[in-house]
Design a protein around this motif. Structure first.
Motif, short mmCIF file in Angstrom:
data_model
loop_
_atom_site.label_atom_id
_atom_site.label_comp_id
_atom_site.label_asym_id
_atom_site.label_seq_id
_atom_site.Cartn_x
_atom_site.Cartn_y
_atom_site.Cartn_z
N SER A 57 -1.73 4.05 1.46
CA SER A 57 -3.16 4.07 1.15
C SER A 57 -3.95 3.41 2.27
O SER A 57 -3.39 2.70 3.12
CB SER A 57 -3.42 3.35 -0.18
OG SER A 57 -2.99 2.00 -0.10
N PRO A 83 -6.30 0.87 4.31
CA PRO A 83 -6.45 -0.60 4.21
C PRO A 83 -7.79 -0.97 3.62
O PRO A 83 -8.81 -0.30 3.83
CB PRO A 83 -6.32 -1.06 5.66
CG PRO A 83 -6.68 0.14 6.48
CD PRO A 83 -6.24 1.34 5.70
N SER A 84 -7.79 -2.05 2.86
CA SER A 84 -9.02 -2.50 2.20
C SER A 84 -9.88 -3.37 3.10
O SER A 84 -11.07 -3.53 2.85
CB SER A 84 -8.67 -3.29 0.93
OG SER A 84 -7.83 -4.39 1.24
N GLU A 134 -5.80 -6.11 7.11
CA GLU A 134 -4.64 -5.27 6.83
C GLU A 134 -4.41 -4.20 7.88
O GLU A 134 -3.52 -3.37 7.72
CB GLU A 134 -4.81 -4.59 5.46
CG GLU A 134 -4.87 -5.57 4.31
CD GLU A 134 -4.98 -4.85 2.98
OE1 GLU A 134 -5.08 -3.61 3.00
OE2 GLU A 134 -4.97 -5.53 1.95
N ARG A 192 0.81 -1.22 0.00
CA ARG A 192 0.00 0.00 0.00
C ARG A 192 0.84 1.27 0.00
O ARG A 192 0.31 2.36 0.15
CB ARG A 192 -0.92 0.01 1.23
CG ARG A 192 -1.90 -1.13 1.27
CD ARG A 192 -2.93 -0.99 2.37
NE ARG A 192 -2.43 -1.27 3.69
CZ ARG A 192 -2.32 -0.38 4.66
NH1 ARG A 192 -2.65 0.89 4.44
NH2 ARG A 192 -1.86 -0.72 5.85
#
Length: 525
Positions: free
Chosen positions: A60, A62-63, A67, A51
């Motif tokens: 970025s 976390p999805s 994460e 990321r």
């Protein structure tokens, strides 16, 4: 240990050296614990590197929940990824960023101290016997440096004195210690199970709120629930660290200076000739030794500061009749916007150790420590939940609507105590952690002039007579006595007087009227 044995992770000893299987079990348990920590870090670094954007230097979002990593750990890995990006050449940066980044790419190998954890040992290898004031550890140790058989392993008794503050404590069980070797010899770090009175978070009506202050370690305030509502006297208790905080700040600055010096010498040694590199490496070793000594001293001061803070807050809660101490949740406490030095100083403070020491000390008297959210505790009014004004600067807070205020940390302590009282029925407790309150509810806190908390002790000063100091004559040869000129007037027809005589000079004047000095207008140099 079973998994390590199945994977073949067993320690290997030099040829001809014999070690019992129980010793192998202790070594394997310690190595597996370290490998488990490194595995978690390796997985987190790989997730963060995926990321990480090398062009902007940002991570970025976390999805998913898998994460998520702590924010402090993420900031540290981001700095390491930035340093790695700067070291890589521009031609190979794309290929390097496309590959998976492992823990070995951004971090150095871990270093562990010379210690042996006997918690994985059975009674045949080690056991302890405790009396009133002494502890006897019986452990099987080798009689030579390189034992070749079972006959060279014998049982040895190690006696250690129990500290005086543990005498008479209701300790039910002593656990096997961890043997640690330092510069003064062998140290036994032993844990014990102690019987403490059970505390109920939902039954208390008086709570002590602790706010972490940037000027001192903590500030406390007391709030009480009555049939008429929540009341507080808004009189806070400021912890006096006896100068230990200043000493910690000085040692931290010294450690950072040693770290910068060592880093600069490493950069110079990378491109230096072999004979110069040897000299630089010797200097780096000396600086690293100094830095480790500074770190050890900081650890001792942190421990002393934490337990002194815990004892002071526990005595305050016992005197106020409180059964709960509410502290700010350290996971939601971010130090930003106060400058690099202040943020670093707040992040490196002994707050987490202070929470552990406070929990341990308060449990002995039946007081429970809970964590409450920290957001808005020093910015909102405890009475009307509206933003406070700062008429006297950053450290002062006042609510014109409720007519309450004072030091902003004292107001924050009242807010924290209020959140603990209102959310005590919704506390969540995980194994090995303190109870945590995650909701923020509001109820007006009325200022009560009745005595609801103990009077803080103040130092008594002697009364001194403040009189005007006597003028001391100056020592010298050519000293001129200065006398202010008389105030001029339009009706003044008196001619100016003769020049003032100069004291201490060799000139002789015929004037018989000396100038009159004015003591009140003289200033001490």
């Amino acid at each position: 240990m079973v998994a390590a044995a199945r994977l073949g992770w067993t320690p290997r000893y030099p040829d001809g050296v014999y070690a019992p299987s129980r010793v192998t079990r202790v070594v394997t348990a310690q190595a597996v614990a370290t490998l488990r920590t490194l595995t978690y870090r390796d997985t987190a670094i790989a997730s963060l590197s995926a990321r990480f954007d090398s062009e902007t230097g940002r991570l970025s979002a976390p999805s998913g929940a898998a994460e998520y990593v702590p924010s402090g750990f993420a900031r540290g890995v981001r700095r390491q990824l930035l340093a790695r990006t700067r070291q890589i050449d521009g031609a190979d940066s794309g290929a390097a960023q496309s590959a998976r980044v492992r823990i070995t790419d951004v971090q150095t190998p871990p270093r562990t101290s010379a210690m042996a954890r006997l918690s994985a040992a059975d009674r045949q290898l080690a056991h302890i016997t405790v009396t009133d004031a002494a502890m006897t550890l019986t452990v099987t140790l080798p009689t030579t440096v390189a034992p070749t058989g079972r006959a060279q392993w014998r049982r040895v008794r190690l006696a250690a004195a129990i500290p005086r503050h543990l005498h008479g404590r209701p300790i039910r069980e002593w656990h096997l210690p961890t043997l640690d070797v330092d510069h003064r010899g062998l140290l036994l770090r032993c844990a014990a199970t102690e019987a403490v009175p059970a505390a109920d978070v939902t039954s208390g009506t008086t709570v002590v709120g602790v706010d972490w202050s940037p000027s001192t370690l903590g500030v406390a305030a007391v709030a009480t629930e009555t049939p008429d509502g929540l009341v507080s006297d808004y009189r806070g208790f400021t912890y006096d660290d006896r100068g230990l905080g200043i000493k910690l700040a000085r040692l931290q600055a010294e450690g950072q200076l040693l770290h910068r010096k060592a880093a600069r010498l490493r950069r110079l040694a990378a491109t230096a000739p072999p004979e110069v590199r040897a000299q630089l490496e010797a200097k780096i070793a000396v600086l690293d030794g100094y830095r480790e000594a500074v770190g050890a001293k900081r650890g001792m001061i942190n421990r002393e500061l934490a337990f002194h803070f815990g004892r002071q807050l526990t005595d305050l809660a016992a005197a106020a009749g409180a059964s709960v101490i509410a502290v700010e949740d350290l996971t939601t406490l971010e130090t930003r916007g106060h400058g690099r030095v202040n943020n670093n100083r707040a992040a490196q403070s002994a707050r987490r150790k202070a929470v552990d020491a406070l929990t341990h000390t308060a449990a002995g008297v039946g007081v429970t420590v809970v964590s409450v959210p920290a957001r808005g505790s020093s910015a909102l009014c405890p009475g009307c939940n509206e933003p406070l004004i700062r008429p006297g600067g950053y450290h002062r807070a006042w609510c014109a609507r409720c007519k309450v205020g004072g030091h902003r940390d004292h107001v924050a302590g009242v807010n924290l105590a209020k959140r603990a009282l209102l959310g005590r029925g919704q506390s969540v407790r995980k194994r090995g952690e303190n109870p945590r309150i995650r909701v923020i509810e509001h109820a007006p806190v009325r200022q009560c002039r009745d005595k609801k908390s103990p009077t803080p002790s103040r130092p008594r000063h002697r009364r001194v007579r403040r009189s005007a100091p006597a003028a001391t004559p100056r020592v010298g040869v050519n000293q001129t006595r200065i006398v202010p000129a008389p105030q001029a007037s339009v009706w003044d027809t008196v001619k100016p007087a003769t020049p003032q005589r100069v004291t201490g000079s060799r000139e002789v004047h015929t004037s018989l009227t000396p100038a009159t000095p004015v003591v009140g207008s003289m200033r001490s140099m």
